[in-house]
Write an enzyme that holds these catalytic residues in place. Structure first.
Site, PDB file in Angstrom:
ATOM      1  N   LYS A   1       4.404   1.149   2.004  1.00 40.43           N
ATOM      2  CA  LYS A   1       3.591   0.706   3.155  1.00 40.43           C
ATOM      3  C   LYS A   1       3.519  -0.808   3.219  1.00 40.43           C
ATOM      4  CE  LYS A   1       0.158   3.095   1.494  1.00 40.43           C
ATOM      5  NZ  LYS A   1       0.872   3.825   0.439  1.00 40.43           N
TER       6      LYS A   1
ATOM      7  N   GLY B   1      -1.951  -0.372  -4.406  1.00 43.28           N
ATOM      8  CA  GLY B   1      -1.094  -1.452  -4.915  1.00 43.28           C
ATOM      9  C   GLY B   1       0.075  -1.550  -3.953  1.00 43.28           C
ATOM     10  N   HIS B   2       0.056  -2.551  -3.079  1.00 42.33           N
ATOM     11  CA  HIS B   2       1.081  -2.694  -2.041  1.00 42.33           C
ATOM     12  C   HIS B   2       1.988  -3.876  -2.374  1.00 42.33           C
ATOM     13  CE1 HIS B   2      -1.734  -0.489   1.014  1.00 42.33           C
ATOM     14  NE2 HIS B   2      -1.419   0.240  -0.034  1.00 42.33           N
TER      15      HIS B   2
ATOM     16  N   GLN C   1      -3.034   4.579   0.097  1.00 38.33           N
ATOM     17  CA  GLN C   1      -2.744   5.902  -0.467  1.00 38.33           C
ATOM     18  C   GLN C   1      -1.821   6.670   0.502  1.00 38.33           C
ATOM     19  OE1 GLN C   1      -6.481   4.990  -0.658  1.00 38.33           O
ATOM     20  NE2 GLN C   1      -5.560   3.894  -2.348  1.00 38.33           N
TER      21      GLN C   1
ATOM     22  N   ASP D   1       2.375   4.999  -2.367  1.00 41.03           N
ATOM     23  CA  ASP D   1       3.517   4.213  -2.869  1.00 41.03           C
ATOM     24  C   ASP D   1       4.800   4.448  -2.073  1.00 41.03           C
ATOM     25  OD1 ASP D   1       1.816   3.268  -4.832  1.00 41.03           O
ATOM     26  OD2 ASP D   1       2.437   4.777  -6.296  1.00 41.03           O
TER      27      ASP D   1
END
Ligand code: GDP
Ligand code: IMO
Ligand code: MG
Length: 424
Positions: free
Chosen positions: A15, A39-40, A223, A12
């Site tokens: 990225k 989750g991007h 990650q 988080d």
């Protein structure tokens, strides 16, 4: 120019935003590990997109997006994500989204096993995303996994799926959980397989040919380095190599094919899930949550927050070989009177400049801080290095010195445009 973007902390870091910024000059965007635990977030054209499995390059037209062999793909989740993105006006076809035939498949039983294993750990739970990531990678290493290539023939797929569901149900029963419904599990995977089949291909020659012909490939890490199965806060990690090496094993591109490695970090630190976090700080957590920041992109869970950890970042820069850092969320510190950076750990009477291997030691480490003055100014409208307040520039310079890697760009807001390149 082939660039690899890696999270340098516990995920988080932003990225998605950095990848989106770099995609403009890329031809291919590639995911090589993780799965829908990622989750991007990308904010572009005034819209917010949260990507889980699909590479963030999908938001730009004319780019080829590849989900490599090292990713674990949940077919039903991917179908859902494609529908969500199409709903936001994103074009997706077998030409711009390729799925590796060697990628392993996350099944409904893996999600059930993930939840059951977490429950069995009780107070020692990892705090996983319950996406079935660990059990799927476990199947891969146990050599009993199902791969995307198995989706090509429905009769074969039904056979291998049925066999794995039977053994998984035995495992679920041993953990005191009810068995999964065979027909529901089969339908979940078989229906999604019909939709995804045209996207499945051998992505290894595609990527290597692209590189040989001078195309620009951008690798999107998921990650963060401290969640790496080898280098992270084991066992409080994810089940893949999130570090630079995972990019090669997870895409079939050799190490010689990578020209530049960028580490992404926040100006502070966050973490979701359990495990050591030496610089965790209740005051900075209250302050950031009070600003409405640092709630999970997928679950909405409040993230744990703390000061920047130079020990983690130095270690991360070392084993990933970062050429530079892309720092995000600098604006999160705009209102701080003083800003701390951890320069070393104290473990009893020892001073450590990289983290210890033993998790019980890591948990006992105390931070040694260097304190810098804040800038107490809004940076979100700054568009160049010169416009940043002097204390802010001093923080960025000192940050780079402490971690042994220069900060090459800095984010001052979530939008595509809010990125400042720092002159060398
Ligand atoms: P990822 O998983 O590394 O892609 O990061 P996430 O998307 O899970 O979380 C990063 C969060 O920070 C998202 O809400 C982004 O919109 C936000 N973000 C990224 N860069 C910046 C920045 O420079 N400033 C601000 N205010 N938010 C940012
Ligand atoms: P992105 O790509 C933050 C964490 C989970 C948990 C541990 C193991 O958005 O940075 P898993 O479900 O992978 O078995 O969970 O890893 N985790 C993440 N934390 N960002 C992520 O991805 C994460 N993916 C997994 O919270 O602590
Ligand atoms: Mg995220």
């Amino acid at each position: 120019m082939n660039t690899l973007v890696i999270g340098s902390q516990w995920g988080d870091e932003g990225k998605g935003k950095v990848i989106d910024f770099l995609t403009e000059s890329a031809d291919f965007v590639v995911r090589s590990q993780g799965g829908s635990n990622a989750g991007h977030t990308v904010i572009a054209h005034g819209k917010k997109y949260v990507l889980h499995l699909v590479p963030s390059g999908i938001l730009w037209s004319g780019k080829v997006n590849v989900i490599g062999n090292g990713v674990v793909i949940n077919p039903a989740s991917l179908v859902e994500e494609i529908a969500y993105l199409r709903g936001l006006g994103v074009q997706i076809s077998p030409e711009n989204l390729l799925l590796s035939d060697r990628a392993h498949v996350v099944l409904p039983i893996h999600k059930l096993l993930d939840a059951a294993q977490e429950e069995a750990l009780g107070a020692n739970k990892i705090g996983t995303t319950k996406q079935g990531i660990g059990p799927t990678y476990a199947d891969k290493v146990r050599r009993i996994g199902i791969r995307m290539a198995d989706l090509s023939d429905p009769a074969h797929l039904r056979e291998v799926l049925s066999a794995r569901i039977v053994t998984a149900n035995e495992e679920l029963n041993r953990l005191g959980h009810p068995a999964a419904d065979m027909q529901e599990c089969l339908a979940d995977v078989m229906q999604a397989a019909d939709i995804l089949r045209p996207h499945i291909t051998d992505t290894i020659p595609v990527l290597n040919k692209a590189i040989r012909s001078g195309k620009n490939v951008l690798f999107e890490g998921a990650q963060g380095a401290m969640l790496d199965i080898d280098f992270g806060t084991y066992p409080f990690v994810t089940s893949s190599n999130t570090s630079a090496g995972g990019c090669c094993t997870g895409s079939g591109v050799p190490p010689t094919g990578i020209d530049k490695i960028i580490g992404v970090c926040k100006a502070y630190t966050t973490r979701v899930g359990s495990g050591p976090f030496v610089t965790e700080d209740a005051d900075i957590a209250d302050y950031l949550h009070g600003l409405g920041r640092e709630f999970g992109a997928t679950t909405g869970r409040p993230r744990r927050c703390g000061w920047a950890d130079g020990v983690v970042l130095r270690f991360s820069a070392m084993f990933n070989g970062f050429d530079e850092m892309a720092m995000t969320n600098l604006d999160g510190l705009d209102a701080c009177e003083e800003i701390k950076i951890c320069t070393a750990y104290k473990l009893g009477d020892r001073t450590l400049d990289v983290p210890p291997a033993l998790i019980s030691d890591w948990e006992q480490c105390k931070p040694v801080y260097e304190t810098l003055p804040g800038w107490k100014q809004d940076t979100t409208k700054c568009t160049s290095w010169d416009q940043l307040p002097a204390n802010c520039r001093a923080y960025l310079k000192r940050f780079g010195e402490i971690i042994g890697c220069p900060v090459g760009s800095v984010g001052v807001g979530p939008d595509r445009e809010q990125t400042i390149t720092i002159p060398r």
